[in-house]
Design a protein around this motif. Structure first.
Motif, PDB file in Angstrom:
ATOM      1  N   LYS A 291      -0.877  18.758  -4.409  1.00  0.00           N
ATOM      2  CA  LYS A 291      -0.646  20.096  -4.942  1.00  0.00           C
ATOM      3  C   LYS A 291      -1.467  21.097  -4.153  1.00  0.00           C
ATOM      4  N   ASP A 292      -0.771  22.022  -3.492  1.00  0.00           N
ATOM      5  CA  ASP A 292      -1.459  23.097  -2.788  1.00  0.00           C
ATOM      6  C   ASP A 292      -1.767  24.210  -3.781  1.00  0.00           C
ATOM      7  N   LEU A 293      -3.048  24.523  -3.912  1.00  0.00           N
ATOM      8  CA  LEU A 293      -3.507  25.525  -4.864  1.00  0.00           C
ATOM      9  C   LEU A 293      -3.830  26.830  -4.156  1.00  0.00           C
ATOM     10  N   LYS A 294      -4.242  27.808  -4.926  1.00  0.00           N
ATOM     11  CA  LYS A 294      -4.590  29.098  -4.347  1.00  0.00           C
ATOM     12  C   LYS A 294      -5.849  28.985  -3.494  1.00  0.00           C
ATOM     13  N   ASP A 295      -5.990  29.949  -2.586  1.00  0.00           N
ATOM     14  CA  ASP A 295      -7.184  30.048  -1.734  1.00  0.00           C
ATOM     15  C   ASP A 295      -7.405  28.786  -0.915  1.00  0.00           C
ATOM     16  N   ASN A 296      -6.308  28.195  -0.411  1.00  0.00           N
ATOM     17  CA  ASN A 296      -6.372  27.001   0.450  1.00  0.00           C
ATOM     18  C   ASN A 296      -7.003  25.796  -0.236  1.00  0.00           C
ATOM     19  N   LYS A 297      -6.975  25.745  -1.537  1.00  0.00           N
ATOM     20  CA  LYS A 297      -7.458  24.573  -2.259  1.00  0.00           C
ATOM     21  C   LYS A 297      -6.310  23.576  -2.408  1.00  0.00           C
ATOM     22  N   LYS A 298      -6.695  22.317  -2.513  1.00  0.00           N
ATOM     23  CA  LYS A 298      -5.669  21.282  -2.576  1.00  0.00           C
ATOM     24  C   LYS A 298      -6.174  20.106  -3.407  1.00  0.00           C
ATOM     25  N   PHE A 299      -5.253  19.533  -4.170  1.00  0.00           N
ATOM     26  CA  PHE A 299      -5.579  18.330  -4.940  1.00  0.00           C
ATOM     27  C   PHE A 299      -4.540  17.265  -4.626  1.00  0.00           C
ATOM     28  N   GLY A 300      -5.016  16.031  -4.410  1.00  0.00           N
ATOM     29  CA  GLY A 300      -4.100  14.940  -4.110  1.00  0.00           C
ATOM     30  C   GLY A 300      -4.489  13.680  -4.847  1.00  0.00           C
ATOM     31  N   ALA A 301      -3.505  12.838  -5.072  1.00  0.00           N
ATOM     32  CA  ALA A 301      -3.755  11.570  -5.768  1.00  0.00           C
ATOM     33  C   ALA A 301      -2.779  10.518  -5.272  1.00  0.00           C
ATOM     34  N   ILE A 302      -3.277   9.293  -5.167  1.00  0.00           N
ATOM     35  CA  ILE A 302      -2.436   8.129  -4.867  1.00  0.00           C
ATOM     36  C   ILE A 302      -2.792   7.033  -5.855  1.00  0.00           C
ATOM     37  N   VAL A 303      -1.790   6.534  -6.554  1.00  0.00           N
ATOM     38  CA  VAL A 303      -1.974   5.445  -7.513  1.00  0.00           C
ATOM     39  C   VAL A 303      -1.013   4.329  -7.145  1.00  0.00           C
ATOM     40  N   SER A 304      -1.512   3.108  -7.113  1.00  0.00           N
ATOM     41  CA  SER A 304      -0.665   1.989  -6.720  1.00  0.00           C
ATOM     42  C   SER A 304      -0.945   0.776  -7.598  1.00  0.00           C
ATOM     43  N   LEU A 305       0.107   0.058  -7.925  1.00  0.00           N
ATOM     44  CA  LEU A 305       0.010  -1.196  -8.676  1.00  0.00           C
ATOM     45  C   LEU A 305       0.730  -2.278  -7.877  1.00  0.00           C
ATOM     46  N   THR A 306       0.104  -3.445  -7.735  1.00  0.00           N
ATOM     47  CA  THR A 306       0.730  -4.534  -6.995  1.00  0.00           C
ATOM     48  C   THR A 306       0.712  -5.808  -7.829  1.00  0.00           C
ATOM     49  N   TYR A 307       1.702  -6.649  -7.587  1.00  0.00           N
ATOM     50  CA  TYR A 307       1.806  -7.935  -8.291  1.00  0.00           C
ATOM     51  C   TYR A 307       2.405  -8.962  -7.339  1.00  0.00           C
ATOM     52  N   ARG A 308       1.816 -10.169  -7.357  1.00  0.00           N
ATOM     53  CA  ARG A 308       2.345 -11.252  -6.533  1.00  0.00           C
ATOM     54  C   ARG A 308       2.148 -12.568  -7.270  1.00  0.00           C
ATOM     55  N   ASN A 309       3.164 -13.406  -7.223  1.00  0.00           N
ATOM     56  CA  ASN A 309       3.056 -14.747  -7.803  1.00  0.00           C
ATOM     57  C   ASN A 309       3.642 -15.744  -6.820  1.00  0.00           C
ATOM     58  N   ALA A 310       2.895 -16.832  -6.593  1.00  0.00           N
ATOM     59  CA  ALA A 310       3.353 -17.859  -5.658  1.00  0.00           C
ATOM     60  C   ALA A 310       3.016 -19.230  -6.223  1.00  0.00           C
ATOM     61  N   GLN A 311       3.889 -20.174  -5.966  1.00  0.00           N
ATOM     62  CA  GLN A 311       3.687 -21.566  -6.384  1.00  0.00           C
ATOM     63  C   GLN A 311       3.834 -22.429  -5.131  1.00  0.00           C
ATOM     64  N   SER A 312       2.703 -22.921  -4.637  1.00  0.00           N
ATOM     65  CA  SER A 312       2.702 -23.605  -3.349  1.00  0.00           C
ATOM     66  C   SER A 312       2.293 -25.060  -3.503  1.00  0.00           C
ATOM     67  N   ILE A 313       2.808 -25.871  -2.603  1.00  0.00           N
ATOM     68  CA  ILE A 313       2.562 -27.314  -2.631  1.00  0.00           C
ATOM     69  C   ILE A 313       2.003 -27.743  -1.278  1.00  0.00           C
ATOM     70  N   THR A 314       0.910 -28.471  -1.305  1.00  0.00           N
ATOM     71  CA  THR A 314       0.385 -29.118  -0.102  1.00  0.00           C
ATOM     72  C   THR A 314       0.615 -30.611  -0.285  1.00  0.00           C
ATOM     73  N   ARG A 315       1.592 -31.128   0.439  1.00  0.00           N
ATOM     74  CA  ARG A 315       2.055 -32.494   0.191  1.00  0.00           C
ATOM     75  C   ARG A 315       1.520 -33.456   1.262  1.00  0.00           C
ATOM     76  N   ASP A 316       1.106 -34.620   0.805  1.00  0.00           N
ATOM     77  CA  ASP A 316       0.715 -35.718   1.696  1.00  0.00           C
ATOM     78  C   ASP A 316      -0.380 -35.319   2.679  1.00  0.00           C
ATOM     79  N   ALA A 317      -1.404 -34.660   2.150  1.00  0.00           N
ATOM     80  CA  ALA A 317      -2.560 -34.329   2.980  1.00  0.00           C
ATOM     81  C   ALA A 317      -3.361 -35.609   3.242  1.00  0.00           C
ATOM     82  N   VAL A 318      -3.634 -35.869   4.514  1.00  0.00           N
ATOM     83  CA  VAL A 318      -4.276 -37.118   4.930  1.00  0.00           C
ATOM     84  C   VAL A 318      -5.782 -36.929   5.036  1.00  0.00           C
ATOM     85  N   ARG A 319      -6.544 -37.911   4.489  1.00  0.00           N
ATOM     86  CA  ARG A 319      -8.000 -37.957   4.637  1.00  0.00           C
ATOM     87  C   ARG A 319      -8.369 -39.386   5.038  1.00  0.00           C
TER      88      ARG A 319
END
Length: 931
Positions: free
Chosen positions: A338-366
């Motif tokens: 938002k550009d305000l009077k007298d060269n003033k300015k206000f800004g905002a950034i809001v972010s939401l993230t989501y991630r879901n993963a189901q992973s398999i490590t198969r036949d790992a050798v030791r």
């Protein structure tokens, strides 16, 4: 009547919104940043006018300007600033509803009244000049990537972005390795403040928590200046997130991914709660408030109290079978300015993230020592994050308030089968392991111009909170003698006669708060007939940690008539309600007061530096930083001597740059840095890591390391956005902090120690160049090849007179790779509506833990990693589809003992395999849309 009045108000409001939207759709704006050509410093108070109109403004404290409400068409901008040559720039085009970004550089006037000279130029030419200046003006040897390049890459988070930076590689998809040095020799900064370690057992920051589309720029400083923290040697990773957006927007994105080793395969796990999908345990796994304390258990429980306490522990040991779903990720981002009077300015950034993963490590050798195991692991992961940044500019000041939160929920089930020669048994091992990690960081920052000489003051205060919670890690092992393998009538029996590393239930909580504050002041001064900059500052950082852990277990009484029958029960009924209610099990705890600790540290720093210019070609940035460091750590066990260390370090640095031409820089630097032990590295806490088949333990005698560094570099900029560079560096370590594989006991221990001296030297090569030099056509012009190669040599002499006779007298430094390779090819076509990107990465073999007296060092074998992406913009560039393919080659991940010292892994040779597994290739489709 009232409803009619409300209806009229609603109609009028809607009309205003429609009219306002229509007006906005018919107008656009021009915004950008004004910087000094030689130093890159932003200029405050530059007058920006539209020629032949009364419209204009002055740049703010960040050197930024924004001219709004402009009708479609081409404009001429005039830039004027006292002491600098003015500029008149034509052909700046405005499009309806869009923001034209135009950054510009100004050059200091060279004599009397030259500030009245006005240089004429075009939009396209000046944009190129600004990009050149941005590339060349760094005071230190550094590499980085801008938000514009991030947009064109397949990267979803900052760890992916770091793969593209010269000399940087990523380990475990989240930890950065710079110049082949392990992550503990790097420091991470977010929005100007240092970030705490996100890991409980190492000094490392998990870079996958910051979404890439919220990054304004990312820079890795490979040499030091006094205004940077002193505790880095490989590099200081500086991430700046966006605050005031260029224009209002809402971006929605979603994607699904397929993993060749996991998706739609059988997925096994312990019990699953609905809240797990949102990144939070429902609280039922942790110890309840009524659970007996350690002292109460030690004093002894009555029969009834024992049963009552056991009832409060989760007893669902069932193994559930489901199908691994595709990876899901979603993001919502809102940007408002938002550009305000007298060269003033206000800004905002809001972010939401989501991630879901189901992973398999198969036949790992030791297959090492006496172990011959196969592991199958199933990990359910949820990641949720939020970012909220706010900024307000007024006059020649700016206040920002930046906040980031990230939470990682990893719930893993592991099934292990195989033989242990040392115990003479064949085993069936089960582990249920939930780890919840979170990071919250908040920073309030102010930037202000003082007086008329472009003096600046910057201040910041910050708070961070790190949580690492491990509620109810459960392990149990069934075994029978190897000699009975061919006897099906002999059952596998569970080890429940006593509690130990194979059958305890671990409950641990790590909480750490951090508090930071800093103030920096810069003042232009005249030295040697040139304008230079004096900068001084103070900084303070305080960290406070509490770590609590308990090792509990259910022990079967020897006097029970059905001991062997109970031990042979399947896992689902081994701790059945009938046994608990009958009092068959006794609640036990391993005494561990030496593992519970509290710790705090205080770092106070001050610095002074000068940025000197000598004529048009030479620049010297030099100064000194002092740091006072104090750390205190004590365990609950009073017999353990508290750890108390105090250090005062003087850290000089010097960075010299000489511009041979407008396109060529020569750089040289010297600087001193250090590396301090982390709380976990100092704590005597011993933890059995079932995945490594080893204990993890700290070393209270660990010292801080001091490092002397020297660098030289040649830089050529063929054209804007392109670079060819060659660097050489040398690092001398005193008391280098390294991990050690202590192997004189039957179960090895991974701990930490100081090697006396270590030397590291290397070469770096980087090229980023369009292919138009092959043929001058549009296809080659839109194709860019880039590659960076680091060749590194290191040598460490193992310490003598320590009571340990090391198998290796000298070796490569722990974590130091002998080479790193990043390469790629980018192509844009259909007027930049489609982008193709192919990327290759490889890291040379490196030591994970130094060898002890019985076994050599543990090595990680090299892997070839190939990624590609195809991006397509649709709906007038508001939407974008991305098809990603990650780790297409799917090479094995390998840790091994190089027994024959031939510098390569031989699967069927003399080498012993500590771990060998594949994670599968990843393929995903995502779509984002900006409103």
């Amino acid at each position: 009547m009232k409803s009619q009045l409300n209806l009229k108000k609603a109609i009028i409001t809607a009309l205003f919104v429609i009219i306002g939207t229509a007006v906005f759709a018919q107008t656009g704006k021009i915004s950008g940043k004004v910087s000094d050509k030689k130093t890159g410093e932003t200029l405050i108070g530059v007058t920006v006018k539209i020629k032949n109109t009364a419209k204009g403004m002055a740049t703010d404290v960040d050197g930024k300007y924004s001219l709004t409400g402009l009708a479609t068409g081409k404009y001429t901008l005039i830039f004027q600033y006292v002491g600098y040559n003015g500029k008149e720039i034509s052909d700046v085009e405005v499009t309806s509803g869009k923001n034209t970004i135009f950054d510009i550089i100004l050059d200091e006037a060279g004599g009397q009244n030259l500030n009245e000279v006005v240089i004429q130029g075009s939009f396209k030419k000046e944009s190129v000049n600004a990009l050149y200046a941005q590339q060349k003006n760094s005071a230190v040897i550094s590499d980085g990537i801008s938000s514009e390049l991030i947009k064109r890459s397949p990267d979803k988070n900052t760890s992916d972005v770091l793969k593209r930076v010269s000399g940087a590689t990523i380990q475990d998809n989240k930890f950065v390795v710079i110049r082949g040095l392990s992550d503990r020799y790097n420091t991470a900064m977010l929005d100007g403040a240092s970030l705490p370690s996100t890991e409980p057992n190492r000094k490392a920051f998990s870079f996958d928590i910051v979404p890439s589309n919220l990054v304004d720029n990312l820079i890795i400083s490979k040499t030091a200046t006094p205004d940077l923290p002193g505790d880095f040697t490989g590099g200081a990773v500086q991430i700046t997130t966006k605050d005031i957006p260029d224009q209002n927007y809402i971006t929605l994105s979603g994607g699904v991914g397929y993993n060749t080793a996991s998706t739609f395969k059988d997925f096994f796990s312990g019990s699953r709660n609905t809240t797990d999908y949102f990144g939070f345990d429902d609280g039922k796994r942790k110890l309840q408030p009524s659970f007996p304390s350690t002292s109460r258990l030690a004093a002894g429980l009555t029969y009834e109290q024992n049963i009552k306490a056991i009832r409060t522990l989760p007893q669902d040991w069932s193994i559930y079978n489901m199908t691994a779903l595709p990876t899901q990720n979603y993001q919502f981002t809102l940007g408002r300015v938002k550009d305000l009077k007298d060269n003033k300015k206000f800004g905002a950034i809001v972010s939401l993230t989501y991630r879901n993963a189901q992973s398999i490590t198969r036949d790992a050798v030791r297959e090492f020592y006496e172990y011959n195991y196969i592991d199958n692991s199933y990990k359910f992961s949820t990641n949720v994050g939020a970012l909220a940044n706010f900024a307000y500019t007024y006059g020649k000041s700016k206040i920002t308030f930046k906040n980031i939160y990230n939470r990682i929920f990893d719930d893993q089930y592991t099934n292990r089968t195989g033989t242990n020669g040392s115990s003479g048994t064949d085993n069936k091992f089960f582990a249920f392991d939930l780890i919840q990690k979170s990071l919250f960081k908040s920073t309030l920052e102010g930037n202000h111009q003082l007086g008329a000489r472009n003096a600046k003051i910057n201040w910041s205060v910050g708070f961070s909170n790190v949580l690492n919670d491990q509620p109810d890690q459960r392990k149990i092992n069934y075994s029978k003698n190897i000699s009975d393998l061919d006897k099906p009538e002999v059952a596998y029996t569970a080890n429940v006669l006593n509690i130990g590393k194979e059958n305890t239930r671990l409950f641990s909580t790590l909480k750490e708060n951090g508090y930071t504050g800093s103030v920096n002041y810069s003042l232009p001064v005249n030295l040697f007939k040139e304008t230079s900059t004096l900068k001084v500052g103070l900084a303070s950082s305080y960290r406070d940690r509490n770590f609590d852990v308990r090792f509990l277990g259910l022990q079967l009484g020897f006097n029970n008539e059905n001991v062997e029958a109970i031990r042979a029960r399947p896992l689902k009924t081994l701790f059945g309600k009938d046994l608990i209610e009958s009092g068959a099990y006794t609640l036990s705890e391993i005494p561990n007061s030496g593992d519970i600790y509290t710790a705090n540290s205080l770092t106070n720093a001050g610095y002074a530096m000068l940025d000197n210019k000598f004529g048009d070609k030479a620049r010297l940035v030099w100064g000194v930083r002092t740091e006072m460091f104090n750390v205190n750590l004590k365990t609950l066990d009073a017999s353990n001597k508290p750890v108390k260390q105090d250090y005062f370090d003087v850290l000089p640095s010097l960075n010299f740059t000489y511009s041979l031409t407008e396109k060529i820089n020569l750089r040289a630097s010297y600087y001193r840095t250090l590396a301090r032990p982390e709380f976990r590295e100092l704590a005597p806490f011993q933890y059995y890591d079932y995945e490594q088949l080893a204990f993890q333990q700290g070393n209270p005698a660990l010292k801080r390391a001091q490092i002397n560094n020297a660098d030289v570099r040649f830089e050529l900029y063929p054209s804007a956005g392109q670079i060819i560079s060659v660097s050489a560096f040398y690092k001398q370590f005193n008391n280098a902090i390294e991990s050690l594989n202590e192997d004189y006991n039957s179960t090895r221990t991974i701990t930490y120690f100081n090697s006396d001296k270590a030397d590291v030297y290397g070469l770096e090569f980087e090229v980023r160049k369009s292919l138009d030099f092959i043929a001058e056509n549009e296809f080659m012009k839109n194709t860019t090849a880039y590659a960076n190669l680091a060749l590194i040599k290191s040598k460490v002499t193992n310490p003598a007179n320590t009571g340990v006779v090391y198998l290796e007298k000298s070796r490569q430094m722990v974590g130091q790779a002998p080479y790193t390779i990043n390469a790629g090819l980018q192509h844009a076509f259909l007027d930049n509506k489609m982008n193709f990107n192919i990327l290759y990465n490889k890291v040379g073999r490196r030591i994970i833990a130094a060898g002890g007296s019985r076994f050599p060092s543990i090595w990680e074998a090299p892997r070839n990693v190939l990624d590609l992406q195809l991006g397509m913009k649709v709906f007038k560039n508001k939407g974008e589809f991305k098809i990603n393919a990650g780790d297409i080659l799917n090479n094995n991940n390998i840790l091994y003992y190089d027994n024959n010292m031939n510098k390569k892994y031989e699967m069927n040779g003399e080498d012993e395999t500590i771990n060998r597994y594949k994670l599968g290739s990843n393929y995903s489709l995502s779509f984002s849309y900006t409103l």
